[in-house]
Design an enzyme around this catalytic site. Sequence first.
Site, mmCIF file in Angstrom:
data_model
loop_
_atom_site.group_PDB
_atom_site.id
_atom_site.type_symbol
_atom_site.label_atom_id
_atom_site.label_comp_id
_atom_site.label_asym_id
_atom_site.label_seq_id
_atom_site.Cartn_x
_atom_site.Cartn_y
_atom_site.Cartn_z
ATOM 1 N N VAL A 103 1.086 -0.583 0.127
ATOM 2 C CA VAL A 103 -0.007 0.165 -0.163
ATOM 3 C C VAL A 103 0.940 1.313 0.061
ATOM 4 O O VAL A 103 1.004 2.360 -1.419
ATOM 5 C CB VAL A 103 -1.023 0.266 1.196
ATOM 6 C CG1 VAL A 103 -1.820 1.574 1.541
ATOM 7 C CG2 VAL A 103 -1.867 -1.450 1.377
ATOM 8 N N GLU A 137 -10.582 5.757 5.882
ATOM 9 C CA GLU A 137 -11.126 5.062 4.311
ATOM 10 C C GLU A 137 -10.541 4.072 3.637
ATOM 11 O O GLU A 137 -11.567 2.725 3.442
ATOM 12 C CB GLU A 137 -11.108 5.868 3.179
ATOM 13 C CG GLU A 137 -11.384 5.916 1.406
ATOM 14 C CD GLU A 137 -13.156 5.800 1.384
ATOM 15 O OE1 GLU A 137 -13.841 6.557 1.997
ATOM 16 O OE2 GLU A 137 -13.709 4.949 1.931
ATOM 17 N N VAL A 148 -11.512 0.148 4.933
ATOM 18 C CA VAL A 148 -12.959 -1.454 5.209
ATOM 19 C C VAL A 148 -12.567 -0.531 3.298
ATOM 20 O O VAL A 148 -13.268 -0.162 2.629
ATOM 21 C CB VAL A 148 -13.889 -0.338 5.319
ATOM 22 C CG1 VAL A 148 -14.412 -1.382 5.333
ATOM 23 C CG2 VAL A 148 -13.656 -0.601 7.023
ATOM 24 N N ASP A 182 -10.775 -10.517 9.832
ATOM 25 C CA ASP A 182 -10.683 -8.977 8.488
ATOM 26 C C ASP A 182 -11.943 -9.079 8.731
ATOM 27 O O ASP A 182 -12.138 -7.504 8.792
ATOM 28 C CB ASP A 182 -9.962 -9.546 6.923
ATOM 29 C CG ASP A 182 -9.487 -8.642 6.508
ATOM 30 O OD1 ASP A 182 -8.825 -8.268 6.649
ATOM 31 O OD2 ASP A 182 -10.282 -8.744 4.995
ATOM 32 N N LYS A 207 -13.424 -4.895 9.688
ATOM 33 C CA LYS A 207 -13.921 -4.190 8.764
ATOM 34 C C LYS A 207 -15.447 -3.548 8.886
ATOM 35 O O LYS A 207 -15.847 -2.777 9.280
ATOM 36 C CB LYS A 207 -14.004 -4.462 7.288
ATOM 37 C CG LYS A 207 -12.531 -4.453 6.590
ATOM 38 C CD LYS A 207 -12.354 -5.443 6.117
ATOM 39 C CE LYS A 207 -10.722 -5.173 4.884
ATOM 40 N NZ LYS A 207 -10.998 -6.368 3.651
HETATM 41 N N1 HSE Z 1 -7.008 -9.775 3.328
HETATM 42 C C1 HSE Z 1 -7.219 -8.598 1.924
HETATM 43 C C2 HSE Z 1 -8.347 -8.958 1.774
HETATM 44 C C3 HSE Z 1 -7.113 -7.596 2.652
HETATM 45 O O1 HSE Z 1 -8.452 -10.341 1.198
HETATM 46 O O2 HSE Z 1 -9.313 -8.648 1.324
HETATM 47 C C4 HSE Z 1 -7.897 -6.225 2.135
HETATM 48 O O3 HSE Z 1 -8.206 -5.991 3.292
#
Ligand code: HSE
Length: 381
Positions: free
Chosen positions: A12, A118, A121, A190, A194
């Site tokens: 990123v 931003e 998520v 994950d 989010k």
């Molecule tokens: N590992 C996450 C995904 C990356 O697969 O969406 C982005 O947050």
Amino acid sequence: MMKIGLLGHGVVGSGVRRIIDEGRTEEVSGLSVKRILVKDQKEVSDERMTLSYADILEDEEIDTVCECMGGLEPAHTFVLDALNHGRNAVTSNKKMLATYLDELMSAAEENHVLLMYEASVGGGIPWISSLNEIRRVDEIESFRGILNGTTNYILSGMNEKDADFDEMLAEAQKLGYAERNPADDIDGMDVRYKTVLSCAAAFDAVLKPQDVPAYGVRYISKEDMAYAKEHGRVIKLIGEGAASGHAVHAFVMPQMLAQNDYFSMISSNINAVECTSSTLGTAGFTGQGAGSLPTAHAVVQDLLNLEDHRTMARRYLTARDVDNHDVCRVFYIRTAKPEVFTGIVDQKINEHVLLTKKVSLEEIDAILKQDETAFVCGVNE
Ligand code: HSE
């Protein structure tokens, strides 16, 4: 000109540096990356790079810190220090922000600076800013989203190509979608982070990540996908949140959706998310949820919103409990311990697969604690 201290030059961070250095628009030309923090001497490839965070924090010209390091520490301490030193901060780090949301938002408030997120998520999708814009007119009632590209890639491949779980996970890792530890992707963690951040933006609610029930796709089998298909359904991993009176519902779970559901058509690693408010109705957003440039795009949008002094993100968040007692569904369960579910079975599909009666998420969550290798999937009406 906004002078930025960029923390991290990985997937990123390097995308953020590239977009800003290229400066393709007048707006982006008003941004400048002054210093870049990297972890290792081997990474140093630009005179702006440093191994010392003090070089950024003590540089009076740097007004904004942009954290793209990932992981909990030192990212958390660095962002906290930046806020406490009067710098605005932007982060793409959902795990770190969801874990320390209360502390970091309070620090931003006390220091009269902003913390923007931003990119954390839905990658490049303008989701958090859209929630903020919608909320200028109306309250958000609920949202749901496919918020993990890795698991969407896996589930889409299993559904469309009859592929194996492991094969699709390996492909997703090769394409750079998965987390360094893909357990966070496949176990729903994950999406949990989010979902917590979406609840903050949608409802001003600070939820503890561990309070949000989260089920992933680690234990899904080809038979589960085949069952869904035979019944005209598609399995997707969904994060949901809703505000109802004083209660905030939030959970993460695979769901069997009707084939004509908007989310059933969202394939490959694409993310999709929608929210509902009374005047707007339901509005949906679709796009790249991961990857260097899409995620970097969202980071740069935050930087430009800071530059424009758009203070939409200054909201006063309150710690809230998760309350899922009136979220009721039928659940599809694959289990090695069918006896655990005896009290709630409606239909036995075979020795190890069953459909429950309609029960609350709280009830199923309590029962599932006795069988941690079950595959559970909500069956939408
Ligand atoms: N590992 C996450 C995904 C990356 O697969 O969406 C982005 O947050």
